[in-house]
Design a protein around this motif. Structure first.
Motif, PDB file in Angstrom:
ATOM      1  N   SER A 108       0.825  -1.221   0.000  1.00  0.00           N
ATOM      2  CA  SER A 108       0.000   0.000   0.000  1.00  0.00           C
ATOM      3  C   SER A 108       0.855   1.265   0.000  1.00  0.00           C
ATOM      4  O   SER A 108       0.393   2.334  -0.413  1.00  0.00           O
ATOM      5  CB  SER A 108      -0.924   0.013   1.226  1.00  0.00           C
ATOM      6  N   ARG A 111       1.086   2.958  -3.290  1.00  0.00           N
ATOM      7  CA  ARG A 111      -0.178   3.320  -3.930  1.00  0.00           C
ATOM      8  C   ARG A 111      -0.996   4.255  -3.035  1.00  0.00           C
ATOM      9  O   ARG A 111      -2.205   4.091  -2.888  1.00  0.00           O
ATOM     10  CB  ARG A 111      -0.984   2.035  -4.200  1.00  0.00           C
ATOM     11  N   SER A 114      -3.849   6.288  -4.920  1.00  0.00           N
ATOM     12  CA  SER A 114      -4.981   5.453  -5.344  1.00  0.00           C
ATOM     13  C   SER A 114      -5.760   4.900  -4.159  1.00  0.00           C
ATOM     14  O   SER A 114      -6.987   4.825  -4.192  1.00  0.00           O
ATOM     15  CB  SER A 114      -4.471   4.280  -6.193  1.00  0.00           C
ATOM     16  N   LEU A 115      -5.056   4.532  -3.094  1.00  0.00           N
ATOM     17  CA  LEU A 115      -5.724   3.892  -1.962  1.00  0.00           C
ATOM     18  C   LEU A 115      -6.275   4.895  -0.958  1.00  0.00           C
ATOM     19  O   LEU A 115      -7.361   4.701  -0.403  1.00  0.00           O
ATOM     20  CB  LEU A 115      -4.753   2.947  -1.245  1.00  0.00           C
ATOM     21  N   ASP A 116      -5.513   5.956  -0.707  1.00  0.00           N
ATOM     22  CA  ASP A 116      -5.864   6.861   0.391  1.00  0.00           C
ATOM     23  C   ASP A 116      -6.069   8.301  -0.039  1.00  0.00           C
ATOM     24  O   ASP A 116      -6.361   9.168   0.792  1.00  0.00           O
ATOM     25  CB  ASP A 116      -4.762   6.817   1.470  1.00  0.00           C
ATOM     26  N   THR A 339      -4.170   2.417   6.678  1.00  0.00           N
ATOM     27  CA  THR A 339      -5.080   3.543   6.941  1.00  0.00           C
ATOM     28  C   THR A 339      -6.421   3.074   7.513  1.00  0.00           C
ATOM     29  O   THR A 339      -7.022   2.125   7.020  1.00  0.00           O
ATOM     30  CB  THR A 339      -5.342   4.328   5.632  1.00  0.00           C
TER      31      THR A 339
END
Lengths: 534, 152
Positions: A108, A111, A114-116, A339
């Motif tokens: 993660s 990214r 894109s993720l957070d 997160t």
């Protein structure tokens, strides 16, 4: 100025990344030269050989270059930063002077946009780097235990370091809380490994391992690289990268061990000076063609410095525990790494569980924290502290912010008259919320473990020495300094392989990922040798 | 660095301060930091700290209005407390210089149950610990986010 013979590849810096890239490129049989401003370290000189082993941490083995002030160091103006800069200059660089804690970044971490929805995604991902992580684990010699549900699968080649008394106290507390923990991956050899002796729990690992059990690149990558034909010259301080009429790097000007100015021509230049040394060198390489510093058309050289704020929470238990005996960090927890928006911040942190500390450091830090008095009560209180300490570090991810950075100090210079770096850095509100969350969780763990006399240090002086982000990688030349495989957008025979190319910082010690990236860049270069400058 | 780096007055003041900060203890059968051997180690070990030590001693001398070594006990105790509460860098360095020599003295280390030796080459013994404590963790689902699945 003396001019040396041409080399194919000039690497500047022999630390974590410089050594890895040198070793990987050696198989090409190109003429490869590495310039290192420091010396080869002698293990017989490391502090743990002498009775003054703790005092030397405040002297010639201080983690701050400003205080250590060896002839091989350069000064850093960090007055405008709440976190002070730590580094080491010598063959092996920061791997001489690290705890050997060796987590990888998480998938993660690459990214985050894109993720957070924060910062930027990296132009590479974890899975691209995975084989290079594994190769680096073999080269450095990693101890750990497979099966951790907190991280992607990996297979450390040696068993983990012992839990010890201290680790078991943490483990029981974490199990009662239902929180994740696992023995740390470290580069401390727990068995004989590739010519290295096994750890004998000397402790005091950070300022060099006298036993040679801790991996530093002077004893891992470099012997192999040298045998393969790479040349390494010490006491060579590079002043600037030069360029030719085509805007390509032509070599470097440096001062040799005798203080003589020399020019080293090269077909390819690779910077491996980490997050402060690399932007310093690029900014010092300004010219008519590159007036804002070399490879700096984006204006991002020196910006986005990330330092990993690292609170530490200490507590004391009634039973005697391991103290300074054994590698300092024995476990990690990934419970709060990913997160969770309900926490009030994005991204996360690793909890690192440490053993205690030596008799001098226990006294010095306890006086500073106000828990150890001077005078008649000193002895009674001290006996409740020494070898009763638990300590949890909170490895917080700080996100890139352009106002955090490295510039050239207008006044301060090193011994060769080269402008020194100046650091401007503040801790963001997101990171502060993360720090407070981590401190509260650490206090909860220590309380569960039966500890009292809790004390939280929010920014530990001169720690952790993680210097990241000041020449970030990316696909957009306007928003990054190097491309997805470490080549400068502006100068196509200039590469960067150190922590400065990081896009974000993750919540882990960076050495494993720095080296995996260096191996990946080297591999990318080898794949493209015929078209390297296209 | 030799003792000559301090003046006689500075040395006398430091000697008194050291003994007040870490006094000898009959209860623990240990010397104070003003013990002859420990004090010799202190004044021989200033190195790069000499400047801060002298700054601290000068500040204390100013507070005392003269030689700290000549003050009566009550006045000296009161001033030292005030001095230490200042929290200045030089005060911290002075304290550290005393501590780093005191806690490497053979007698002090023995009283703490420690061997008086460098950590290397003998090292230490560390028990493995109970690895079955991990069983509860092994049973947990994975915690890390797999970007390949989340972003698919």
């Amino acid at each position: 100025m003396s001019r040396n013979g041409m080399v194919d590849v000039l690497i500047i810096g022999s630390g974590a990344s410089g050594a890895a890239v040198a070793w990987s490129l050696a198989e090409t049989r190109m003429r490869i030269l590495c310039l290192e401003q420091g010396d080869w370290m002698k293990h017989a000189d490391f502090p743990s050989n002498g009775h003054d082993w703790e005092a030397r941490r405040y002297g010639d083995f201080d983690i701050s270059p400003n205080r250590r002030a060896r002839a091989t160091d350069y000064p850093i103006n960090d007055d405008a930063s709440p976190m002070k800069i730590a580094n080491f200059n010598g063959v092996g660089g920061g791997t001489i002077f690290y705890t050997a804690h060796f987590p990888r970044m998480h998938p993660s971490d690459f990214r985050v946009r894109s993720l957070d929805g924060v910062a930027d995604d990296w132009p590479v991902d974890y899975w691209t780097l995975e084989p290079f992580f594994a190769e680096n684990d073999r080269m450095m010699g990693v101890s750990g235990l497979a099966g951790d549900p907190g991280v992607p699968s990996r297979n450390p080649p040696m068993p983990p370091i012992p839990l010890g008394k201290t680790g078991m106290i943490y483990a029981r507390a974490m199990n009662r809380l239902g929180w994740h923990w696992w023995p740390s991956d470290t580069t401390v050899a727990t068995t004989e490994y590739d010519g290295r002796a096994a750890c004998i729990n000397v402790g005091h690992c950070t300022p060099g391992c006298a036993q040679g059990a801790k991996a530093s690149t002077d004893i891992t990558y470099w012997p192999r690289a040298l045998r393969a034909g790479v040349e390494l010259r010490t006491r060579c301080r590079v002043r600037e990268i030069t360029t030719n009429e085509h805007g390509m790097a032509s070599g470097a000007v440096y001062y040799d061990a005798d203080g003589m100015e020399r020019f080293q021509p090269a077909e390819v230049v690779i910077l491996a000076c980490n997050g402060i040394g690399t932007p310093r060198l690029l900014l010092n390489s300004a010219s008519a063609r590159f007036p804002n510093g070399l490879a700096n058309s984006s204006g991002l050289v020196g910006r986005n410095l990330m330092l990993h704020p690292w609170p530490q929470v200490t507590g004391y238990v009634e039973d005697k525990v391991d103290g300074s005996r054994g590698p300092m960090t024995c476990m990690w927890s990934k419970e709060f790494y990913e997160t969770d928006p309900s926490r009030g911040f994005v991204r996360g942190y690793t909890l690192q569980f440490a053993r205690g500390t030596g008799p001098v450091n226990e006294a010095v830090t306890s006086v500073a924290a106000g828990r150890l008095p001077w005078g008649m009560d000193h002895h009674r209180v001290y006996r409740q502290l020494l070898d009763h300490r638990l300590q949890i570090g909170i490895a917080c991810e700080d996100l890139p912010e352009e106002h955090n950075g490295v510039t050239l100090d207008p006044v301060l210079k090193d011994d060769h008259g080269i402008p020194a770096p100046r650091i401007d850095y503040t801790i963001s509100e997101n990171t502060r919320r993360m720090m407070e969350h981590g401190i509260a969780r650490a206090e909860q763990i220590l309380t569960e473990a039966g500890a009292s006399n809790l004390y939280a240090s929010r920014t530990v002086l001169n720690s952790p020495g993680h210097l990241l982000g000041t020449a970030r990688m990316g696909n957009d030349p306007e928003r990054s300094v190097v491309n997805a495989w470490g080549r400068c957008h502006d100068v196509k025979n200039l590469f960067i392989v150190d922590g400065s190319i990081w896009v974000t910082s993750g919540g882990v010690n960076p050495t494993s990922t720095i080296q995996a990236l260096a191996l990946y860049v080297a591999d990318s270069m080898k794949q493209r040798l015929a078209t390297l400058f296209d | 660095m030799s003792e000559a780096a301090l003046s006689s007055a500075e040395s006398q003041s430091l000697h008194r301060i050291a003994g007040m900060m870490i006094p000898a203890s009959a209860e623990y059968d240990i010397p104070g930091a003003d013990d002859r051997l420990i004090f010799a180690d202190i004044v021989g070990s200033f190195g790069r700290d000499l400047g801060d030590v002298r700054t601290a001693l000068a500040a204390l001398s100013t507070l005392a209005g003269g030689s700290f070594a000549d003050l009566d006990e009550a006045r000296a105790a009161s001033l030292l407390e005030q001095f230490l509460a200042s929290g200045s860098t030089s005060t911290s360095v002075l304290g550290r210089v005393i501590l780093q020599c005191y806690y490497r003295d053979d007698r002090v280390l023995r009283s703490l149950g420690l061997e008086s030796r460098p950590p290397f080459p003998k090292g230490h013994t560390l028990e493995q610990g109970d690895w079955s404590l991990l069983d509860a963790v092994r049973a947990r689902p994975k915690l890390w986010r797999d970007d390949r699945k989340v972003l698919r």
